[in-house]
Design a protein around this motif. Structure first.
Motif, PDB file in Angstrom:
ATOM      1  N   LEU A   1      -4.172  30.345 -16.981  1.00 39.00           N
ATOM      2  CA  LEU A   1      -4.369  31.464 -16.062  1.00 39.00           C
ATOM      3  C   LEU A   1      -4.597  30.980 -14.634  1.00 39.00           C
ATOM      4  O   LEU A   1      -4.097  31.585 -13.676  1.00 39.00           O
ATOM      5  CB  LEU A   1      -5.561  32.301 -16.533  1.00 39.00           C
ATOM      6  CG  LEU A   1      -5.361  33.079 -17.849  1.00 39.00           C
ATOM      7  CD1 LEU A   1      -6.651  33.793 -18.246  1.00 39.00           C
ATOM      8  CD2 LEU A   1      -4.219  34.080 -17.710  1.00 39.00           C
TER       9      LEU A   1
ATOM     10  N   ASP B   1      -1.277  29.808 -13.230  1.00 43.86           N
ATOM     11  CA  ASP B   1      -0.401  30.954 -12.998  1.00 43.86           C
ATOM     12  C   ASP B   1      -0.792  31.666 -11.707  1.00 43.86           C
ATOM     13  O   ASP B   1       0.069  32.069 -10.912  1.00 43.86           O
ATOM     14  CB  ASP B   1      -0.485  31.904 -14.185  1.00 43.86           C
ATOM     15  CG  ASP B   1       0.509  33.048 -14.056  1.00 43.86           C
ATOM     16  OD1 ASP B   1       1.720  32.776 -13.997  1.00 43.86           O
ATOM     17  OD2 ASP B   1       0.071  34.209 -13.989  1.00 43.86           O
ATOM     18  N   SER B   2      -2.099  31.807 -11.483  1.00 40.69           N
ATOM     19  CA  SER B   2      -2.567  32.421 -10.231  1.00 40.69           C
ATOM     20  C   SER B   2      -2.185  31.555  -9.036  1.00 40.69           C
ATOM     21  O   SER B   2      -1.805  32.067  -7.981  1.00 40.69           O
ATOM     22  CB  SER B   2      -4.086  32.615 -10.289  1.00 40.69           C
ATOM     23  OG  SER B   2      -4.441  33.459 -11.367  1.00 40.69           O
TER      24      SER B   2
ATOM     25  N   TYR C   1      -0.330  21.456 -15.485  1.00 41.29           N
ATOM     26  CA  TYR C   1      -0.818  22.094 -16.710  1.00 41.29           C
ATOM     27  C   TYR C   1      -1.014  21.061 -17.817  1.00 41.29           C
ATOM     28  O   TYR C   1      -2.076  20.991 -18.453  1.00 41.29           O
ATOM     29  CB  TYR C   1       0.167  23.175 -17.143  1.00 41.29           C
ATOM     30  CG  TYR C   1      -0.136  23.757 -18.504  1.00 41.29           C
ATOM     31  CD1 TYR C   1      -1.157  24.680 -18.678  1.00 41.29           C
ATOM     32  CD2 TYR C   1       0.600  23.362 -19.623  1.00 41.29           C
ATOM     33  CE1 TYR C   1      -1.431  25.210 -19.930  1.00 41.29           C
ATOM     34  CE2 TYR C   1       0.334  23.884 -20.874  1.00 41.29           C
ATOM     35  CZ  TYR C   1      -0.687  24.812 -21.022  1.00 41.29           C
ATOM     36  OH  TYR C   1      -0.957  25.330 -22.259  1.00 41.29           O
TER      37      TYR C   1
ATOM     38  N   LEU D   1      -6.517  28.278 -22.233  1.00 41.62           N
ATOM     39  CA  LEU D   1      -6.226  29.592 -21.657  1.00 41.62           C
ATOM     40  C   LEU D   1      -6.664  29.666 -20.196  1.00 41.62           C
ATOM     41  O   LEU D   1      -5.931  30.190 -19.338  1.00 41.62           O
ATOM     42  CB  LEU D   1      -6.932  30.678 -22.476  1.00 41.62           C
ATOM     43  CG  LEU D   1      -6.735  32.126 -21.999  1.00 41.62           C
ATOM     44  CD1 LEU D   1      -5.259  32.499 -22.041  1.00 41.62           C
ATOM     45  CD2 LEU D   1      -7.552  33.084 -22.843  1.00 41.62           C
TER      46      LEU D   1
END
Length: 440
Positions: free
Chosen positions: A26, A29-30, A156, A22
Motif C-alpha cells: 500500500l 502504491d501510494s 517492493y 500489505l
C-alpha cells in the motif's frame, strides 16, 4: 494449553508477515500515484487540445488540400510554438500501403507511432480525409513511467526481503540457541537450558526442551544418588555377614555359635527387606504404572488400618467427621495403606504423647493429616525428608531409623494417585504430614 500457545504463536507470526507485506504494498502504491499523477492520461489525451487548436486554425481555408498546405507553411512556426512540439502536415498518399494505420485514423482517433529513436509521434487525420497532422517527436517525460514502475517493483521486493530478514533473524538466533543447548546437553552438561524471549516463535519448543532437560537432569541425579545410597546401605550388612562367615570356623558348636548364626540370618533378612524396598520404590517410579482403584468407605477403612496400633505407646488416635462415614472414595487400598503405615511408624518414633490421624473429604479431594507432638522437622528439610535414603538424624541406625525409603515410597504412592504429600506447620510442636489426592 500447549497446542493453543503454539497455534497462537503461529497465527501471530503469520499475521505480522502478512500485515507487513500489505503495508509495504500500500505504501509503494501510494508513492507510485504521487510520483506519476499525470501518467493516468495517454499522450493522445494530453495533446487533444493542441490537435483541436491546429484543426481550428487550418479550417479557415476550407478542406481544399492545396490551400491547407499553403496556410500550414505560413503558420507552422506559430503552431509549433503553441503546441510546444514539432508539427508536420502529410498527405495521405505519402503513407503508401499503411492501410491499417489509415483506417484507424479515419475513425477519428489519434494514433501513436514510435520512431527509430524510440520517440513517440501522434497522428490525426484532418476532416478532409486527404491530409494528416503529426505532433512529435514528443519530448520524453522527466521520469518515465516504466522507470518509476521498475523502481517501485524493485523497492517492493527489497522491502519484503528486509521484512523477512527482520522476522527470520530472531527465529534463526533462537534456533541456534536451541541447537547449541542440545549440543551441550549431549556432552553431559545437564545444567544447560534454552533461554528465549516470551515472544519467540519457538517458545513452545524451548519450553518442552527445558522441561525434558529438567526431567533428565533429575533422573540422572536421582539415579546417581540412589546408586551411591544403595551401595552404602548394602555395604554395612554385607560387611557384617562377611565378618560372620570368617568367624564361624573359629567358633565351637554351642550357644554362642547359634547366636552368631541367628545374627547372620538377621543380616540376610535385612538385605532382603532393603532390596524389597528398593524394588518397590523403582516400581512406583515407572511412568507406565497403572493403579487398580477400588471404591471404599474411607473412614471405615482407616479404622481398620489403625486397629493394629491399638496397644502402641504412644497411642495412635483417629479423628474423623461422622458425616463422612458414608462417603466412598476411590484409591488403591494396598498402596495407600503402605503409605499411611510408613508415615505413622515414622511419627511413632518421635511422638511424646500421641499420634493423631484426621480426615477431611471436600469437593472431590481427600486430605489426610498425620501429626505427632515430637520435636518436629526443620522447615528447611521439609522437601529433603521425602528423598530416597534421606536421614535427618545421622545417629539413627537401621533399628530406629529404617532404610530412609519409607517417606520416599509414600510420596511416590500419593503421586501415583494424582496427589501429593507435604509437611505443614503444627502447633505447638511436632511434625504434620498432609496427604491429599482427588478421588473422582
Amino acid at each position: 494449553m500447549k497446542n493453543q500457545l503454539s497455534s497462537w504463536l503461529f497465527f501471530r507470526s503469520y499475521s505480522v508477515i502478512a500485515a507487513g507485506i500489505l503495508i509495504v504494498a500500500l505504501a509503494l502504491d501510494s508513492l507510485l500515484l504521487w510520483l506519476l499523477p499525470d501518467n493516468q492520461q495517454s499522450s493522445a489525451e494530453r495533446y487533444s487540445a493542441e490537435f483541436a487548436f491546429i484543426e481550428l486554425i487550418l479550417a479557415g481555408e476550407g478542406e481544399e488540400p492545396g490551400a491547407v498546405s499553403r496556410l500550414f507553411e505560413t503558420m507552422q512556426p506559430t503552431l509549433e510554438e503553441a503546441a510546444g512540439v514539432p508539427v508536420s502536415l502529410y498527405e495521405v498518399a505519402e503513407m503508401g500501403d499503411q492501410q491499417a494505420f489509415l483506417t484507424a485514423l479515419r475513425s477519428g482517433t489519434v494514433q501513436t507511432f514510435i520512431d527509430g529513436n524510440s520517440q513517440e509521434i501522434l497522428y490525426r487525420m484532418l476532416p478532409s480525409g486527404e491530409q494528416l497532422i503529426a505532433l512529435g517527436p514528443l519530448p520524453a517525460p522527466p521520469v518515465s513511467q516504466a522507470s518509476v514502475e521498475t523502481l517501485v517493483i524493485v523497492s517492493y521486493y527489497l522491502l519484503v526481503a528486509l521484512l523477512l530478514f527482520l522476522w527470520l533473524r530472531p527465529f534463526y538466533r533462537d534456533l541456534s540457541a536451541l541447537r547449541h543447548a542440545a549440543s551441550q546437553f549431549g556432552r553431559d552438561d545437564f545444567e544447560t537450558r534454552v533461554a528465549v524471549g516470551s515472544n519467540s516463535s519457538i517458545l513452545p519448543v524451548a519450553s518442552s526442551f527445558n522441561k525434558m532437560a529438567e526431567r533428565i537432569q533429575y533422573l540422572v541425579t536421582a539415579h546417581r544418588d540412589l546408586t551411591n545410597a544403595v551401595a552404602h546401605e548394602l555395604h554395612t550388612p554385607l560387611a557384617r555377614f562377611k565378618f560372620g562367615l570368617e568367624m564361624i570356623p573359629k567358633m565351637e558348636a554351642g550357644e554362642r555359635l547359634t547366636e552368631h548364626l541367628n545374627g547372620m540370618k538377621s543380616d540376610v533378612q535385612e538385605l532382603e527387606e532393603l532390596i524389597d524396598e528398593m524394588l518397590t520404590y523403582a516400581r512406583l517410579s515407572e511412568d507406565n504404572l497403572q493403579l487398580q482403584l477400588h471404591t471404599v468407605r474411607l473412614n471405615d477403612w482407616l479404622k481398620l488400618q489403625l486397629a493394629q496400633y491399638r496397644d502402641s505407646q504412644p497411642p495412635v488416635l483417629l479423628n474423623v467427621k461422622p458425616e463422612d462415614d458414608l462417603t466412598a472414595v476411590a484409591f488403591n487400598p494396598e498402596l495407600l495403606a503402605r503409605a499411611i503405615h510408613n508415615i505413622v511408624r515414622n511419627c511413632l518414633r518421635y511422638a511424646v504423647t500421641e499420634v493423631t490421624v484426621s480426615c477431611l473429604i471436600r469437593a472431590g479431594e481427600v486430605k489426610l493429616c498425620i501429626f505427632d507432638d515430637g520435636p518436629g522437622i526443620p522447615e528447611a528439610d521439609w522437601q529433603r525428608v521425602f528423598e530416597p535414603f534421606a536421614r535427618l538424624d545421622t545417629s539413627r541406625d537401621r533399628q530406629s531409623g529404617g532404610y530412609g525409603l519409607g517417606l520416599a515410597i509414600a510420596k511416590r504412592i500419593l503421586q501415583r494417585h494424582g496427589g501429593d504429600i507435604h509437611l505443614a506447620e503444627h502447633s505447638p510442636q511436632g511434625a504434620c504430614f498432609v496427604l491429599s489426592w482427588p478421588y473422582n
